[in-house]
Design an enzyme around this catalytic site. Structure first.
Site, PDB file in Angstrom:
ATOM      1  N   GLY A 248     -13.319 -13.071   2.897  1.00  0.00           N
ATOM      2  CA  GLY A 248     -12.416 -14.320   1.986  1.00  0.00           C
ATOM      3  C   GLY A 248     -11.811 -14.742   3.474  1.00  0.00           C
ATOM      4  N   ALA A 250      -7.729 -17.141   4.599  1.00  0.00           N
ATOM      5  CA  ALA A 250      -6.700 -16.737   5.095  1.00  0.00           C
ATOM      6  C   ALA A 250      -5.748 -16.965   4.011  1.00  0.00           C
ATOM      7  CB  ALA A 250      -5.361 -18.064   5.929  1.00  0.00           C
ATOM      8  N   SER A 255      -8.105  -8.378   1.697  1.00  0.00           N
ATOM      9  CA  SER A 255      -7.535  -7.164   1.637  1.00  0.00           C
ATOM     10  C   SER A 255      -6.964  -6.641   0.804  1.00  0.00           C
ATOM     11  CB  SER A 255      -6.213  -7.014   3.095  1.00  0.00           C
ATOM     12  OG  SER A 255      -6.673  -7.275   4.777  1.00  0.00           O
ATOM     13  N   HIS A 290       1.046  -5.012   5.533  1.00  0.00           N
ATOM     14  CA  HIS A 290       0.111  -4.024   5.332  1.00  0.00           C
ATOM     15  C   HIS A 290       0.583  -2.136   4.287  1.00  0.00           C
ATOM     16  CE1 HIS A 290      -3.214  -6.409   5.547  1.00  0.00           C
ATOM     17  NE2 HIS A 290      -2.549  -7.434   5.674  1.00  0.00           N
ATOM     18  N   ARG A 294      -0.205   0.192   1.526  1.00  0.00           N
ATOM     19  CA  ARG A 294      -1.288   1.682   1.050  1.00  0.00           C
ATOM     20  C   ARG A 294      -0.821   3.245   0.704  1.00  0.00           C
ATOM     21  NH1 ARG A 294      -2.120   0.836   7.824  1.00  0.00           N
ATOM     22  NH2 ARG A 294      -2.356  -1.326   7.979  1.00  0.00           N
TER      23      ARG A 294
END
Length: 421
Positions: A248, A250, A255, A290, A294
């Site tokens: 993909g 930006a 993600s 990020h 998670r």
């Protein structure tokens, strides 16, 4: 043991009353869902869907034989409708067991949210687990441990823990609490042959193919309201691809898509290939965002040495984010940004060796792998020779890794488009 799903939707149903979102707008026909309620062998009713008697009739069932009605979660909406002739609904205290006269046994499972889960063992010995919306087990103990039990509809004895054996069927909020499924897998309560059924389906995911795709990635499925299943009847569990490449641009959502594909699995190893950048506050903010996304059970390692991780035997799933940063580091190491070294062929050959080693590791991987990569071939042509070189090499790397993956996705505007698998 026979299970009829009188409803499979969230407590407010799907579509939600008065909601104008895209998910509700497309939830029509078989994709419309009433609040989740389960009828077990015509004698045990778990939760109450609106108009339960009519819902049972539509499914070709009746509530006349129901001997126990159990509630699993607090109810903040309109008063529940309890058809005449049904027992008063109750909730069983955590850890307690009920033994019904017809041979069913029920154990109340403690949750990490207000409410109660129920483990049900039928007269035939088949076992299912039902969890309410937004809930996961608070502590995983084994199934019935052989203690003495009283027979009745409102009393019981405390359960003794025993080693877990996989349930034949698990019914839970897969989309809202994928970590609950991960916990059950880690405890051995969900095994390779366990049928995982998603209920409490809400408007967060568009119904139809996208809903089925997301559930299949978690090893789960869903069925329409009124479906009857035989618990323990053989059903092919969704085949999970061993290797998946998510591409993909930006901020495309690539993600998030990659992380979502492994959210229902335990002990995931997250491999960050970007490293650290001293003094770059914006980069540090990206990395922190990020990390916060998670699951807490995931482990993180920062490295560009991917081949040993990919080929590690008998290892848990791995998520690599991302191949573009791996390539940037590889080009740094071989001097591929230098025009002269590139023209001479020295850097070109060294980079080809590194890429070949990585691709061979993908081919040899036996663990579940989800890798993320940038798709740059459709963007602006870089103004420099080195920029165009990176674009070309990234395109070649993506193509080579994709050739070794069973499943390839392109994510654009937050929407995943399957290219293979």
């Amino acid at each position: 043991m026979e299970l009829t799903l009188l409803g499979t939707g969230a407590p407010a149903g799907l579509p939600r009353p008065g909601c104008t979102c895209a998910g509700c707008a497309t939830a029509v026909g078989a994709d419309a869902r009433a609040a989740t309620a389960l009828l077990v062998d015509g004698v045990l009713l778990l939760d109450l869907t609106p108009g339960p008697a009519l819902a049972a009739a539509r499914a070709g069932r009746t509530l006349h034989g129901v001997r126990q009605v159990l509630l699993s979660h607090p109810h903040d909406g309109p008063a529940r409708e309890v058809p005449a002739g049904l027992p008063a609904p109750v909730r069983v205290p955590d850890g307690r067991e009920l033994a019904l006269l017809d041979g069913h046994r029920v154990r109340a499972v403690a949750l990490d949210t207000p409410g109660t889960g129920y483990e049900i063992t039928g007269p035939d010995g088949e076992r299912l687990l039902y969890l309410p919306p937004g809930a996961a087990p608070a502590g995983l103990v084994g199934p019935f441990g052989g203690t003495a039990r009283e027979t009745g509809s409102g009393r019981g004895t405390a359960a003794s823990p025993a080693p877990y054996a996989p349930y034949a069927l698990v019914v839970l909020d897969v989309l809202g609490r994928p970590d609950a499924l991960a916990r059950l897998r880690a405890a051995g309560a969900v095994g390779p042959t366990t049928d995982v059924l998603a209920v409490h389906v809400d408007h967060d995911v568009p119904p139809g193919s996208e809903l089925r795709r997301r559930l299949a990635a978690a090893g789960a499925r869903t069925v329409p309201d009124g479906t009857t299943l035989l618990v323990g009847d053989y059903r092919a569990v969704p085949d999970l691809p061993r290797r998946t490449l998510v591409l993909g641009g930006a901020r495309s959502g690539k993600s998030v898509e990659a992380e979502r594909r492994l959210a229902a699995f335990p002990d995931v190893l997250y491999v960050a290939t970007g490293g650290t950048r001293d003094g770059d506050a914006e980069w540090a903010s990206r990395v922190a965002a990020h990390r916060e996304r998670r699951p807490a059970s995931w482990r993180t390692v920062e490295t560009r040495d991917l081949a040993p991780l990919l080929t590690e035997p008998d290892a848990p799933p791995i998520l690599i984010d991302c191949l573009s940063l791996w390539l940037t580091d590889a080009m740094d190491r071989v001097g591929a940004w230098d025009d002269e070294r590139w023209r001479s062929g020295t850097a070109r050959r060294a980079l080809a060796d590194r890429v070949g080693e990585l691709v061979a590791a993908f081919r040899a991987a036996t663990r579940t792998v989800v890798a993320v990569g940038n798709e740059v071939g459709s963007g602006v042509v870089p103004a420099t020779a080195s920029g165009r070189r990176f674009r070309d090499e990234l395109g070649r790397l993506n193509a080579a890794v994709a050739a070794e993956c069973e499943h390839v996705l392109l994510v654009t505007a937050g929407t995943a488009l399957p290219l293979r698998g």
